[in-house]
Scaffold this active site. Structure first.
Site, PDB file in Angstrom:
ATOM      1  N   HIS A 176       0.842  -1.196   0.000  1.00  0.00           N
ATOM      2  CA  HIS A 176       0.000   0.000   0.000  1.00  0.00           C
ATOM      3  C   HIS A 176       0.877   1.246   0.000  1.00  0.00           C
ATOM      4  CE1 HIS A 176      -3.755   2.202   1.806  1.00  0.00           C
ATOM      5  NE2 HIS A 176      -3.187   2.875   0.803  1.00  0.00           N
ATOM      6  N   LEU A 210       3.014   6.634  -5.099  1.00  0.00           N
ATOM      7  CA  LEU A 210       4.231   7.161  -5.706  1.00  0.00           C
ATOM      8  C   LEU A 210       3.974   8.471  -6.457  1.00  0.00           C
ATOM      9  CD1 LEU A 210       6.057   3.924  -6.959  1.00  0.00           C
ATOM     10  CD2 LEU A 210       6.233   5.106  -4.747  1.00  0.00           C
ATOM     11  N   ARG A 211       2.705   8.872  -6.573  1.00  0.00           N
ATOM     12  CA  ARG A 211       2.308  10.189  -7.111  1.00  0.00           C
ATOM     13  C   ARG A 211       2.660  10.401  -8.579  1.00  0.00           C
ATOM     14  NH1 ARG A 211      -1.070  10.690  -2.972  1.00  0.00           N
ATOM     15  NH2 ARG A 211      -0.152  11.517  -1.035  1.00  0.00           N
ATOM     16  N   ASN A 250      -4.490   6.652  -7.545  1.00  0.00           N
ATOM     17  CA  ASN A 250      -4.940   8.052  -7.505  1.00  0.00           C
ATOM     18  C   ASN A 250      -3.880   9.009  -8.026  1.00  0.00           C
ATOM     19  OD1 ASN A 250      -3.387   7.483  -5.213  1.00  0.00           O
ATOM     20  ND2 ASN A 250      -4.513   8.887  -3.895  1.00  0.00           N
ATOM     21  N   ASP A 308      -9.142   3.283  -3.520  1.00  0.00           N
ATOM     22  CA  ASP A 308      -8.414   3.837  -2.390  1.00  0.00           C
ATOM     23  C   ASP A 308      -9.270   4.822  -1.605  1.00  0.00           C
ATOM     24  OD1 ASP A 308      -5.856   3.758  -0.952  1.00  0.00           O
ATOM     25  OD2 ASP A 308      -5.757   5.872  -1.471  1.00  0.00           O
ATOM     26  N   HIS A 355     -10.484   0.715   0.776  1.00  0.00           N
ATOM     27  CA  HIS A 355     -10.405   1.799   1.767  1.00  0.00           C
ATOM     28  C   HIS A 355     -11.799   1.883   2.369  1.00  0.00           C
ATOM     29  CE1 HIS A 355      -8.979   5.989   3.040  1.00  0.00           C
ATOM     30  NE2 HIS A 355     -10.247   5.946   3.391  1.00  0.00           N
ATOM     31  N   ASP A 378       1.177   2.681   3.654  1.00  0.00           N
ATOM     32  CA  ASP A 378       0.348   3.761   3.100  1.00  0.00           C
ATOM     33  C   ASP A 378       1.201   5.011   2.885  1.00  0.00           C
ATOM     34  OD1 ASP A 378      -1.790   5.199   2.117  1.00  0.00           O
ATOM     35  OD2 ASP A 378      -2.787   5.465   4.044  1.00  0.00           O
ATOM     36  N   HIS A 402       3.639  14.337   0.678  1.00  0.00           N
ATOM     37  CA  HIS A 402       3.107  15.675   0.402  1.00  0.00           C
ATOM     38  C   HIS A 402       4.239  16.673   0.586  1.00  0.00           C
ATOM     39  CE1 HIS A 402      -1.067  14.423   0.130  1.00  0.00           C
ATOM     40  NE2 HIS A 402      -0.974  13.799   1.284  1.00  0.00           N
TER      41      HIS A 402
END
Length: 427
Positions: free
Chosen positions: A62, A65-66, A96, A154, A181, A307, A311
């Site tokens: 989970h 990696l954006r 996402n 998610d 989720h 998870d 950010h």
């Protein structure tokens, strides 16, 4: 690829019931042999790892990696660097992104970029619904062909239970798990921390544990109805764990994970309004933390996963209610998991089971999570007793959003090997 002999480590491999001082011989990217006193002549390269622990490479099922779309937070290269520095040789990245991984083109992009970087396995998790909107089932079959290992919306839990039933049925036909989720979003909407006396005292809108528990029960019921295989992500409450325990007794195909922050920290970490302690689901009570630890001990919780949610500093440097949810987890995964061993909740072998073999099993990967001869040489070597301070310099991620920054940790990764190649070394 040259042969390599790792000498003298405490080898821990639950898949073979091994926990003993042994040597490990690698050749052509595969495990060749595990035995005592393998002669040095058997390999072109000798690495002395005596006094250290050697386990199958950690599999984190989970992560975020954006990439694509949010590369200022993290990308596949920086995420892979951070992962291997944490002893993680395989990660499952959530859908996402922007564009959302809801089609084979995005899936292929992730896989091809990860192969080019070449540091760790990156297994994409495809979206359950198009655009994560919960309105139309995504192209699951085509994404499976492209290489996804699971599906999940998610944080955007579908509200339509009929659609969820159809999606579960569809995913089941491809033999892949659904990562849930589990949350009633109508009940948690507007909340920023665990709902209770502390949220009232701090004046922060709360997220009641019932939001997670109702969502968990719904997902379990639909899994039971369809026969689909589900994996419930980041479980944080006593009630959700009780529901999962009961479902397992009833034969529902359900597994679940607990994160290190949920078995380590309580809602008290929010008292100073530290936005690095804001995550979803939120940090809960001391009783919930204890329930998470006991669930790992008893086997109700199958997996430890991070998870990992990067950010930027600017995003987190705002008032608590405006900060995004999430923390990075790769650098602290192993030392926090080792605390469960030190505190008597897990044996070393059980910890390895939850970090390596079981997550590999959930995503249908038989050649990782084990040191059996013939399996891929994905290996984590660590010193369980080495203490260190988690500094910004040690974090290879683009982001620094962790409540463990500047804190002392115990248990340091010394060597990470993927496919027989050293991808991280600290000695």
């Amino acid at each position: 690829m040259d042969s390599c002999l790792l000498k003298g480590a405490l080898v821990v491999d639950p898949s073979q019931q091994i926990e003993s001082r042994m040597d490990v011989l690698i050749d052509n990217g595969r495990i060749v042999k595990i035995d005592r006193n393998i002669p040095n002549s058997a390999a072109a390269r000798i690495i002395d790892v005596s006094g250290l622990v050697l386990m199958p490479g950690i599999v984190d099922i989970h992560t975020h990696l954006r990439d694509p779309g949010y590369e200022w937070k993290e990308d596949i290269e920086s995420g892979s660097l951070c992962a291997v520095a944490g002893g993680i040789t395989s990660v499952c990245c959530m859908a996402n992104t922007d564009p959302v991984n809801d089609n084979p083109s995005v899936t292929r992009y992730i896989i091809e970029k990860a192969e080019k970087v070449g540091l760790c396995d990156v297994f994409p998790v495809g979206a359950l619904t198009k655009g994560l909107k919960g309105e139309e089932i995504a192209e699951i079959g085509r994404m499976v062909e492209a290489g996804i290992v699971a599906v999940s919306d998610d944080g955007e839990t579908p509200r339509d239970s009929r659609l969820l039933r159809n999606a579960f049925d569809y995913a089941k036909s491809f033999g892949i798990p659904i990562f849930c989720h589990s949350e009633d979003k109508t009940l948690s909407a507007g909340g920023h921390m665990n709902e209770g006396w502390l949220s009232t005292y701090l004046g922060i809108p709360g997220i009641p544990p019932e939001a997670e528990e109702i969502g968990t029960i719904r997902d379990i019921k639909i899994a039971k109805l369809t026969g689909a295989r589900i994996h419930i992500c980041h479980v944080s409450t006593r009630g959700a764990l009780k529901a999962i325990e009961q479902a397992k007794k009833e034969g529902v195909k359900v597994t679940c994970e607990v994160t290190p922050h949920h078995f380590t920290l309580t809602e008290e970490a929010v008292r100073s309004f530290d936005t690095n302690a804001k995550m979803a689901p939120p940090l809960r009570t001391a009783e919930d933390v204890e329930a998470c630890r006991k669930a790992l001990k008893t086997g109700i919780a199958d997996v430890i996963a991070t998870d990992h949610a990067p950010h930027s500093v600017d995003e987190k440097m705002v008032e608590f209610n405006y900060a995004p949810f999430g923390i990075i987890g790769f650098p602290s995964l192993l030392p926090l998991s080792l605390n469960l061993v030190r505190d008597g909740y897990l044996t070393l072998s059980q910890m390895v089971e939850k970090l390596s073999r079981k997550p590999a099993e959930i995503i249908n990967k038989k050649d990782i999570g084990t040191l059996k001869p013939g399996s891929r040489a994905n290996i984590t070597v660590f010193d369980p007793d080495e203490e260190f301070i988690l500094t910004e310099e040690l974090i290879k991620s683009k982001s620094r959003n962790t409540p463990f920054l500047g804190k002392p940790l115990k248990g340091k990764v010394k060597l990470t090997i993927r496919n027989g190649k050293i991808v991280f070394k600290d000695f």
